[in-house]
Structure formats: C-alpha cells, structure tokens
Design a protein around this motif. Structure first.
Motif, short mmCIF file in Angstrom:
data_model
loop_
_atom_site.label_atom_id
_atom_site.label_comp_id
_atom_site.label_asym_id
_atom_site.label_seq_id
_atom_site.Cartn_x
_atom_site.Cartn_y
_atom_site.Cartn_z
N CYS A 130 41.10 17.35 24.43
CA CYS A 130 41.89 18.27 25.27
C CYS A 130 41.43 18.21 26.74
O CYS A 130 41.26 19.24 27.39
CB CYS A 130 41.77 19.69 24.71
N SER A 135 45.57 16.97 30.67
CA SER A 135 46.52 18.04 30.36
C SER A 135 47.31 18.41 31.60
O SER A 135 48.53 18.58 31.56
CB SER A 135 45.79 19.29 29.84
N SER A 153 49.82 21.23 15.05
CA SER A 153 49.51 22.52 15.65
C SER A 153 48.15 23.08 15.23
O SER A 153 47.75 24.14 15.68
CB SER A 153 50.62 23.53 15.35
N ARG A 155 45.47 21.29 15.78
CA ARG A 155 44.53 20.56 16.63
C ARG A 155 44.70 20.97 18.09
O ARG A 155 45.82 21.03 18.57
CB ARG A 155 44.81 19.05 16.54
N ALA A 156 43.57 21.22 18.76
CA ALA A 156 43.65 21.56 20.19
C ALA A 156 43.55 20.28 21.00
O ALA A 156 42.49 19.87 21.43
CB ALA A 156 42.52 22.51 20.55
N HIS A 157 44.69 19.61 21.18
CA HIS A 157 44.72 18.36 21.93
C HIS A 157 45.37 18.57 23.30
O HIS A 157 46.01 19.60 23.54
CB HIS A 157 45.49 17.30 21.14
N THR A 160 49.05 19.24 23.21
CA THR A 160 49.52 20.47 22.54
C THR A 160 48.98 21.67 23.31
O THR A 160 49.63 22.18 24.21
CB THR A 160 49.07 20.50 21.05
N VAL A 161 47.75 22.04 23.00
CA VAL A 161 47.13 23.21 23.65
C VAL A 161 46.93 23.00 25.15
O VAL A 161 47.12 23.91 25.96
CB VAL A 161 45.77 23.49 22.96
N LYS A 165 48.54 25.38 28.69
CA LYS A 165 47.75 26.18 29.62
C LYS A 165 48.36 26.18 31.02
O LYS A 165 48.09 27.05 31.83
CB LYS A 165 46.33 25.61 29.73
N VAL A 387 45.78 26.96 16.07
CA VAL A 387 45.32 26.91 17.46
C VAL A 387 46.44 26.47 18.43
O VAL A 387 46.55 26.99 19.54
CB VAL A 387 44.05 26.03 17.57
N GLY A 388 47.29 25.57 17.98
CA GLY A 388 48.36 25.07 18.85
C GLY A 388 49.48 26.07 19.06
O GLY A 388 50.33 25.90 19.94
N SER A 391 48.11 29.53 21.56
CA SER A 391 48.20 29.52 23.01
C SER A 391 49.60 29.90 23.49
O SER A 391 49.81 30.09 24.68
CB SER A 391 47.82 28.13 23.53
#
Ligand code: ADP
Ligand code: MG
Length: 403
Positions: A130, A135, A153, A155-157, A160-161, A165, A387-388, A391
């Motif tokens: 991430c 990002s 969803s 995985r905090a990649h 995705t996440v 932000k 996690v996905g 957010s």
C-alpha cells in the motif's frame, strides 16, 4: 445512503474503478469470464453517466519479472471490447508519467484499463504494501474512486485502500451485491442453519469453524479437515492429510467437547494408498490402515448429512467433500451438491474451490448464491468487516444494504 455508487456525484467525472479481473487464462484465452460479466452493471452505470473510466485490477501472483508474461490483463481488454461493443484502451505501463495527461484527453465514455496492479510488486511490493506515493499517483488519475473488487477487499493494497485515502470513494454494484447477500443469508440466517465444511487443511479453516459454530445449528465436516478432527478423537487416519500440531489437536478436542450436539464427522470414506496410485477402497472410519489416505466421504456419511440438510432452512457450503479434481474421489462432492439442489433450501456457497466444484459439476444456476469472494468471503464471515471496505463504509452502513 452515502458511499453507494448511486448516491455519488459522478456525472461526467473521471472515475477510477477497481475490479477483480483475476480470471483464469490459458494460452491467452479466458476460461471463465464470470468476474468480467459481474463488472458490467457498474461499468454500464458509469457509461450512462458519461464518465471517463480508468480501470484497475490485479491478475494472478506476480513475484518475478517472468510472472509478468503470463499475468498480463491484455486478454481482458479484448473481452471487454466484445462485451461492451466499444473501444477499450490499454496502458502497459501503470506508472507511465504521461498517463495523467493521457487521461485528461479522454472523452466521456472512454475506457482505459491499466496493466495488472501486481506488476508494481516487482521488485518492491509497492502494490501489496500500500505504498503511499503509488496510491497518490493512481488517485491523481481521477476524481472519484469506486471499489468493486470484492475478492480483493480483505487486502490493504495501493489499488484498494490506498486510493480511497485520496478520493471521494464508494462501493460498486458487485461489492454491494456480495455484502447484501452475505448479510441476508449468512449473518442473520433463516434457521435451522447448517454449515458444511470440507477442503484441505484444518489450519486454514480453524477461525472460520469457530466463527460458524457460534451461528449454526449443525456443522458437517468432511475432506482433509475432518481427518484432523477424527485424529483428535483418537481414530487412526493412516497416511491421510491431517495436522500433526499438538496444540491444534488439543484445540480440536475442546471444540468437539463443547459442540458435541452440533458437529458431525464422516462415518465412512473412500481411501487411496500412499504407494499405489490405482488402489481405492471403501472403508468404515474405524478400518483405516497405516498406508490408507482418506480422499472422499462414503455413502453412509452422505445419508447422515442429508438428514441434517433436510431439517435445515439455510445451508452454507465451504470447501469440498474430497479430492473432487480426481474422478476416483469426486463422488462425495458431486452427490452432496445433488442433494443440496434437490431439496431447494437457501444454499450459499463460498470459497474458491467450493464454487469451482459447483461449476465443474454443472450446478452453477441451482443455488441461492455463489459468493465470488474466495478468501474475502471467509474473512467477512469471520470478522464481520473487510479492510478494503472499512475505508469507505462503516459497519452500520453495510448492515442495511438490501439484496
Ligand atoms: P475452498 O477453496 O472452498 O475454501 P479448500 O481450498 O479448503 O476449499 O479445499 C479444497 C481442496 O481440498 C481441494 O483442492 C481438494 O482436493 C482438497 N481436499 C478435499 N478433501 C481432501 C482430502 N481428504 N485430502 C486431501 N485434500 C483434500
Ligand atoms: Mg481453495
């Protein structure tokens, strides 16, 4: 409700959408396009709203430069062109410095697919870790972010996440459909609720077993994971796949002790042999010899499990009853699916192999819901959030989604 695609201001905007185009490809040919078809609702909605569309997705595992060759998203571009009957542009370089300029020149309804986001993982794991700069670069390509890759969803990649932000974000129609179905059928199931779990290793499924035991009325076990439970009950499982970890065996003993009424285990099985490929034999569970390898459940077990199924209103199936990929050991899985189909209960199937087995045996359209989420589905059932999605949406907003 906020955070749903339909309540976002997207008219004529540049929208970045993360799909799950992790489809099986052989020799450049897509073998199963379900995931691409699943993305069409969201895509068509964006097109109707005259958006410029930038699509991101991962495909396969990319750990080396070599992995990139077989994991290009290029075949997906061709498929999208056919399904949407329009041009779809493709960028081979996700970090091409001219991309922002290129996106600016796109017209409403133009679609650009970027190459596999996991290419960013070689060599520095920028996607999987991430990375904040990546990002922010990806987010700079658009004005709104739509997360529509349910299977990614958990995985905090970066794709995705990370992007969420930096941009106003929402979930797409496919993610909404998944969350609504899992909530409705499994989070507050119509009881009696029976969970059927098979598959390979008990280690991979312990958390799910514990989470499901809190919710279900019956837990029917099969596959490699049942072997470990049998071992915990001091049955000899011969050379079968089973845990050797004494802590896990102790844990399984406790689970069995505390859930005596709920848990059912195989009575009979089909075994193979550790030294002879062609040997298979039907055996009762107390007849297993040192070279035997349990590979499928037998007819008595199926009969017993059928009684629990008939008493239930909702059934969740994860994993397979045996090594269904081998015709010698496919009967248990095939028969169980037939029983489930015939009895017209609410049947939800989740887990990569469970869903593959349903398709493989021709039951694709016969059940209430096939969850496309693989590991993400299981994680949602265990933890109640992902996690996905965290957010983008709060838990109470997810709870009121409707099918
Ligand atoms: P899912 O993907 O649905 O979560 P798993 O990956 O846990 O399911 O399990 C599916 C795999 O388990 C299949 O590849 C199957 O061959 C294997 N399997 C099922 N039963 C056995 C068994 N008795 N011994 C070894 N492997 C098994
Ligand atoms: Mg699997």
């Amino acid at each position: 409700m906020k955070k749903r695609l339909e309540s976002m201001d997207i008219k004529e905007k540049t929208v970045i959408v993360r799909f799950d185009y992790n489809v099986p490809i052989r020799d450049g040919k897509i073998l199963d396009d379900t995931k691409i078809i699943d993305s069409l609702d969201t895509l068509k909605y964006l097109l109707k709203n005259d958006c410029k569309i930038v699509i991101l997705s991962h495909l396969g595992k990319v750990k080396t430069e070599e992995d990139k060759i077989k994991n290009s998203l290029e075949p997906v571009v061709e498929k999208l062109k056919i399904l949407l009957n329009q041009e779809v542009y493709f960028s081979r370089d996700i970090l091409d410095p001219i991309l922002p300029e290129h996106v600016k020149t796109m017209l409403p309804k133009d679609i650009l697919l970027l190459e596999n986001t996991r290419f960013l993982d070689v060599p520095n794991k920028l996607e999987s870790n991430c990375d904040i700069q990546i990002s922010s670069f990806l987010a700079s390509l658009g004005e709104v972010f739509v997360m529509d890759a349910f299977a990614s969803s958990h995985r905090a990649h970066a794709s995705t996440v990370g992007i969420a932000k930096f941009l106003p974000s929402c979930i797409g129609f496919s993610v909404e459909r998944e969350l609504a179905a899992l909530n409705k059928f499994l989070m507050s199931p119509e009881r009696p609720f029976t969970v059927i779990m098979g598959g390979a290793k008990v280690e991979d499924k312990l958390e799910l077993i514990e989470a499901m035991l809190k919710k279900c009325d019956h837990l029917l076990l099969a596959g490699g994971l049942a072997n470990s439970f049998l071992k915990a009950l001091n049955f000899d499982v011969g050379s079968s796949l089973a845990t050797n970890d004494s802590h896990i065996i102790e844990n399984l003993k406790n689970i069995l002790l505390n859930n005596r009424e709920k848990i059912m285990l195989p009575l009979d099985v089909i075994v193979g042999s550790s030294y002879d490929e062609s040997y298979t034999k039907y055996k009762k569970i107390n007849e297993i010899e040192p070279d035997d390898m349990i590979y499928d459940i037998g007819v008595k077990t199926l009969e017993k499990y059928k009684i629990a199924i008939l008493e239930s209103n909702t059934i969740f199936l994860n994993g397979t009853m045996g090594v269904y990929e081998d015709i010698k050991y496919s009967n248990g899985t095939k028969e169980l699916l037939r029983i489930l189909k015939e009895n017209e209960k609410i049947v939800v199937v989740g887990g990569g192999d469970a869903v593959s087995s349903v398709k493989y045996f021709g039951y694709k359209d016969d059940f209430t819901y096939l969850s496309c989420g693989g590991g993400a589905t299981l994680e949602y059932l265990i933890n109640g959030h992902l996690v996905g999605i965290d957010s983008i949406m709060e838990e109470k907003e997810i709870e009121v989604l409707d099918v």
